[in-house]
Enzyme design. Structure first.
Site, PDB file in Angstrom:
ATOM      1  CE  LYS A   1      21.272   2.967 -88.446  1.00  0.00           C
ATOM      2  NZ  LYS A   1      21.027   1.917 -87.420  1.00  0.00           N
TER       3      LYS A   1
ATOM      4  CB  SER B   1      23.657  -0.958 -88.183  1.00  0.00           C
ATOM      5  OG  SER B   1      22.542  -0.427 -87.503  1.00  0.00           O
TER       6      SER B   1
ATOM      7  CB  SER C   1      22.183  -1.145 -84.524  1.00  0.00           C
ATOM      8  OG  SER C   1      22.531  -2.244 -85.323  1.00  0.00           O
TER       9      SER C   1
END
Lengths: 494, 95, 483
Positions: free
Chosen positions: A79, A160, A184
């Protein structure tokens, strides 16, 4: 033979160990898949094929010497909130510009220590603020799953960690790192039909992870199976003296816990998670999950978590407050974007106006307001008091149960154009997940079924602080019972 | 509690985010939407409840007093948008 | 008589409180492992933490906490076993994180008190409100470029103790004495080097004025005053300004001001004007600071002797005057020097020599105690030579002067310059006989009753011996010879 991209992480590890495939071959296959599909899905912001191949070569050498570690030769997506030494790190924001960290986050460093191969940096909501990946300055991510009734419609992957989840679901990585501040990890995992765990606060170091809300942020993995998540978490987790909130606790064998079964476990069913207007399919899946666990020998216990309904408003005070302070460092002086101004103040204001997107600005403004003189007690202190009550609800539940079963999300993945106008409607996505962040407890999302339109739905397992083993045991039992084998429409090798 | 335009402007200024006048009404409405929703917390009785601080419960760990960092001038300055020699540079500040 | 300032409409009392920022003596910074040394290359003692890079996290330095606790103990203050770090949010070019980590609501040290010594020999108790730990900011240089300010983050993250006093001071002298005493305690403890020129110790001075007997009026804060003399000047300048405002029918506005040392006036500080909403909240990166009582007790047991105790000991055990004891304990180095000289010798004699000829010698040659050409060992040696009769007091003064010039031990100088006192009675008698022979008339006068002439013979004898005659022996032998 099925395509290498269809292997699970555990399966690939076995194939590498047996030298049925080399790390370079495996990595090349994934690089090819990324090249083919990423232009469409936009799951990666930055792709690092050269780095990946160098790491794969080193992995093959290590395997050849019999020095394979937990993840030697395993291609992963990182990420783009984790700082990676020498590779641009954006947090999906314009404000970081072309920031290249000269340092490695502890979590990604742990993965490198264990031999992992990094394919690139996964897309996300800007500064991890969002539930649809739509706030990324690098464009949204397409969910690889399609509605049966509207196969052309673009759905969001959740957020997210939307890029991480989409990459794993579409077979563009064997697993990915993610972070979870209000859901998320778990919400995008559920939207993309994969597994993901937010471990206990303090389990994974936050050092080198771009901060959103420090008291809520936790790193964790997403992968296609619960066991793969357990393997990844085993490498990511561990005490880090560079993070004052890191827990000095041994890392248990999470993967072994997956095989424990649930016989004799008491599973709490919180009545407050039954929402008005919740889709019947979500309710039905939840009930199905209860039946599966009961059939495996678990005992179901009705419990009450009375402050659940206040969790989201609490979160939307605490998280923006911390974020408003954490994001003050993006000022155009030492790194990142700078917009020139008449004076320093003007430079700050122009830089931050140009560098942050709308959702980030909204949260910074809300956070600034709730901390400002005269409002601090009414908002921030009040929210932290409610947070104490939310944690207390869980503490009382743990006296009666070993884990808690809930739905992961109140809906399946929605369309790219839905819910974009009303921030509050978007915030409601995290209604089931946010309590775990506020209380600091572990939560796992497991793909458990499809809705009528063929979209995946997930169940969530919550556990006691630092008892991820029980969470994995319950999650793996659900996974076995569900036998979830649906695949997304858009995927490598399809 | 709801925000008026002047407060939105003041908060944006505290946060050092430039907001064009034309954007103020939209922002004001959005922020009031969020704050109005947050208001439901008022219903919770929190008298005598200790506010939670931080995500974990443990006490602060202390490190030894040793020089283990620094001496990386080049890396500290490498990402700077503007610099003068070994300094970061910003528009002149008048005190 | 209490201190007041005369305005056009009568007397005004001045009320002063000080917030002192003292740089903690430590190897590394409060929350990072970068060095704290003064004067390094710009941005060379900076970690990514100090520069506020993404993902960086603070980890506290145990020694900095220990230094704060030691200081609290030295200020007779409450040590709070539970304290917490908060973020103070504001934007400034030399504040990389956009917030300062400080202790707002729960400081590590609570109320305390210190006693100050005033010029008239009196003392006064000044209350300490609190002491807390916080990070220093970086340094902005505004005079290097026509349109730019330059930022050096070497200081960013260095540990500071902010020590806040009660508004207990009523005159520039008291403010000066307070800062002097505070600095003395910090230096004795070794928790801050007290170097005001390098900025290790700086004071924010809160000043208000009022009519005698009134309650407090609005105060102003004069920021970053960096010498004791300037603190005293700033108090008076700011008090006079406020008196003028009140007497003109105006209202003093609470604000932050700067002291212009060139012009001797304070002026309003523009850049801090709108920074008043600091949005303090607990730093979520740092769990609470919890101390063990046993750890605090251990630090207490290991504290060095503090100035008050040392002064009392010099008066009580050594019989020094309170004034000499005060002077000798002002600086830790002076006290150490004194004790080295006094050890095994007459402590009063040591005190007299140090406060007299030795200090005069330092002044004359432009040295401090730290780089004195005369070591404690050599000064002690000089005292020994007086004691055993090798040197007279007068000769010893000459030798000390030579010691300042050359740095040589006294015995060497005595040898080189033949300054040794003559104690050979035969030699003295021979000189006396010559003096008597040359002054036969005076001898007659003395013998016929003019006793006052004895001093003349002493002088003549000593002169003939170039001052080296042992005075006692000269006296004794003269009496015998003159009959």
């Amino acid at each position: 033979m099925t395509s290498a991209t269809d292997l699970t992480l555990a399966g690939a590890r076995g194939a590498l160990a047996r030298r049925e495939i080399s790390a370079v071959e495996l990595t090349r296959t994934f690089i090819g898949a990324v090249e083919a599909l990423n232009p469409r899905l936009n799951a990666y912001i930055t792709v690092t094929p050269d780095l990946a191949l160098r790491q794969a070569e080193a992995a093959d050498a290590a395997l050849g010497r019999g020095e394979g570690r937990a993840l030697t030769g395993i291609p992963l997506a990182i990420k783009d909130l984790f700082c990676t030494a020498g590779t641009r790190t954006t947090a999906a924001s314009r404000i970081l510009g072309n920031f290249v960290p000269p340092y490695e986050s502890t979590v990604s460093g742990n993965l490198l220590r264990d031999g992992a191969v990094f394919l690139g940096k996964a897309n996300l909501d800007e500064f991890a603020m969002g539930s649809s990946n739509a706030t990324s300055a690098f464009g949204g991510v397409e969910n690889p799953w399609k509605r049966r009734d509207a196969p052309e419609a673009v759905l969001v992957p959740g957020g997210s960690s939307g890029g991480s989840a989409a990459a794993v679901a579409a077979r563009l990585a064997l697993g990915a790192t993610a972070t979870d501040t209000g859901g998320s990890i778990r919400q995008p995992a559920a939207f993309c039909g994969i597994a993901g765990i937010k471990p206990t606060y303090g389990r994974c170091s936050r050092f080198g992870v771009v901060a959103f809300a420090s008291s809520l942020d936790q790193a964790g993995p997403v992968a296609r199976t619960v066991e793969d998540c357990a393997i990844l978490l085993g490498s990511m987790a561990g005490f880090d003296p560079k993070d004052s909130t890191s827990a000095d606790m041994p890392v248990p064998d999470f993967a072994a816990a997956c095989a424990r079964g649930v016989k004799g476990l008491r599973i709490g069913i919180p009545r407050e998670y039954r929402l008005d207007g919740m889709p019947a399919e979500i309710e039905a899946l939840w009930r199905q999950g209860m039946d599966w666990l009961k059939a495996e020998g678990a005992e179901l216990v009705d419990i009450s978590l009375p402050h659940t309904r206040y969790a989201l408003p609490t979160y939307y005070i605490v998280a923006p407050a911390e974020a408003s302070s954490n994001l003050a460092r993006y000022d155009g002086v030492r790194f990142g974007l700078r917009e020139d101004g008449e004076d320093l103040r003007d430079l700050y204001e122009r830089t931050r106006a140009a560098g942050f997107g709308d959702e980030v600005k909204r949260r910074i403004l809300i956070g600034t307001y709730v901390l400002s003189a005269g409002y601090y007690d009414a908002y921030y202190v009040k929210a932290q008091q409610v947070r104490t009550l939310i944690k207390r609800d869980f503490d009382q539940a743990w006296e009666r149960v070993d884990a808690i079963l809930t739905p992961a999300t109140p809906s399946a993945a929605f369309g790219r154009d839905d819910k974009q106008d009303d921030p509050v409607a978007m915030y409601l996505n995290d209604v089931f997940t946010v309590t775990a962040n506020l209380a600091g407890i572990p939560g796992l999302s497991v793909p458990a079924g499809l809705d009528a339109k063929g979209l995946p739905l997930g169940l969530q397992v919550l556990g006691r602080p630092f008892d991820e083993e029980t969470v994995f045991a319950v999650g793996a039992a659900l996974e076995r019972a569900a036998g979830f084998d649906a695949v997304p429409a858009v995927r490598a090798g399809a | 509690m709801s925000l008026d335009t002047a407060t939105v402007r003041r908060v944006a200024s505290l946060a050092r985010i430039r907001v064009e006048d034309g954007d103020l009404p939209r922002l004001e409405a959005e922020l009031n939407g969020i704050l109005g929703w947050i208001e439901q917390l008022r219903a919770v009785d929190t008298q005598g409840i200790e506010p939670m601080a931080g995500g974990g419960a443990q006490a602060l760990r202390m490190r030894r007093d040793e020089v283990t960092d620094g001496g990386i001038q080049g890396e500290i300055l490498a990402n700077a948008p503007d610099r003068a020699g070994a300094f970061f540079a910003v528009p002149k500040v008048v005190e | 008589m209490s201190y007041t300032l005369e305005g056009a409409s009568g007397a005004w009392e001045v009320v002063i409180g000080l917030e002192v920022h003292a740089q903690v003596t430590s190897q590394a910074k409060l929350f990072s492992g970068a060095a704290t040394e003064f004067g390094a290359e710009p941005n060379s003692q900076v970690s990514f933490i100090d520069a506020g890079f993404p993902g960086m996290l603070p980890v506290i330095n145990r020694e900095c906490v220990a230094q704060a606790v030691r200081t609290g103990l030295g200020l007779n203050a409450q040590i709070n076993l539970w304290s917490r770090f908060d973020r103070k949010n504001y934007f400034y070019a030399d504040l990389p994180q956009g917030y300062q980590i400080s202790q707002y609501q729960y400081p590590v040290v609570g109320q305390g008190v210190i006693e100050i010594q005033l010029g008239d020999g009196s003392t006064k108790q000044i209350g300490i409100t609190r002491l807390h730990l916080e990070q220093d900011a970086g340094k902005s240089l505004h005079d290097q470029h026509p349109s730019k300010s330059f930022i050096d983050l070497n200081r960013s993250g260095v540990a500071l103790m902010e020590i806040v006093s009660e508004p207990d001071m009523r005159s520039p002298e008291e403010a000066g004495a307070y800062l002097t005493k505070l600095r003395q305690i910090l230096r004795y403890l070794g928790t801050c080097d007290g170097n005001m020129e390098q900025g290790s110790l700086r004071a924010d001075v809160n000043v208000s004025v009022r009519r005698p007997g009134e309650g407090f009026r609005t105060r102003c804060e004069v920021k970053n005053v960096n010498s004791i003399r300037f603190v005293m000047q700033a108090v008076e300048a700011e008090a006079r300004r406020q008196i003028e405002v009140w007497e003109d029918g105006g209202e003093v506005v609470q604000e932050t001001r700067l002291f212009d040392t060139q012009r001797g006036v304070t002026r309003s500080m523009r850049s801090k004007e709108d920074a008043h909403d600091y949005r303090y909240f607990p730093d979520p990166d740092l769990p609470p600071l919890v101390l063990e009582q046993a750890w605090v007790d251990g630090l207490k047991a290991a504290l060095p002797e503090l100035p008050d105790a040392r002064r009392a000991r010099y008066v009580g055990d050594f019989g020094l005057t309170p004034y000499d004891a005060h002077v000798l304990t002002l600086e830790k180095e002076t006290a150490a020097f004194y004790e080295a000289v006094a050890k095994g010798r007459d402590p009063k004699m040591a005190a007299n020599w140090i406060t007299g000829d030795f200090f005069a010698g330092l002044n004359r040659t432009g040295h401090g105690i730290g780089d004195s050409p005369v070591s404690a060992e050599n000064l002690g040696g000089l005292l020994d030579l007086i004691k055993d009769g090798t040197l007279s007091g007068k000769l010893a003064k000459e030798v000390l002067e030579a010691m300042f010039e050359t740095g040589k031990p006294p015995a060497v100088l005595v040898e080189e310059r033949g300054l040794k006192q003559v104690t050979d009675t035969g030699a003295i008698e021979a000189v006396i006989e010559q003096v008597m022979a040359a002054n036969a008339g005076k001898v007659e006068e003395y013998r016929s009753g003019k006793d006052k002439l004895f001093g003349f013979f002493v002088g003549q004898t000593m002169k003939a011996m170039q001052g080296k005659g042992n005075p006692a022996l000269v006296n004794e032998l003269l009496k015998k010879k003159l009959g």
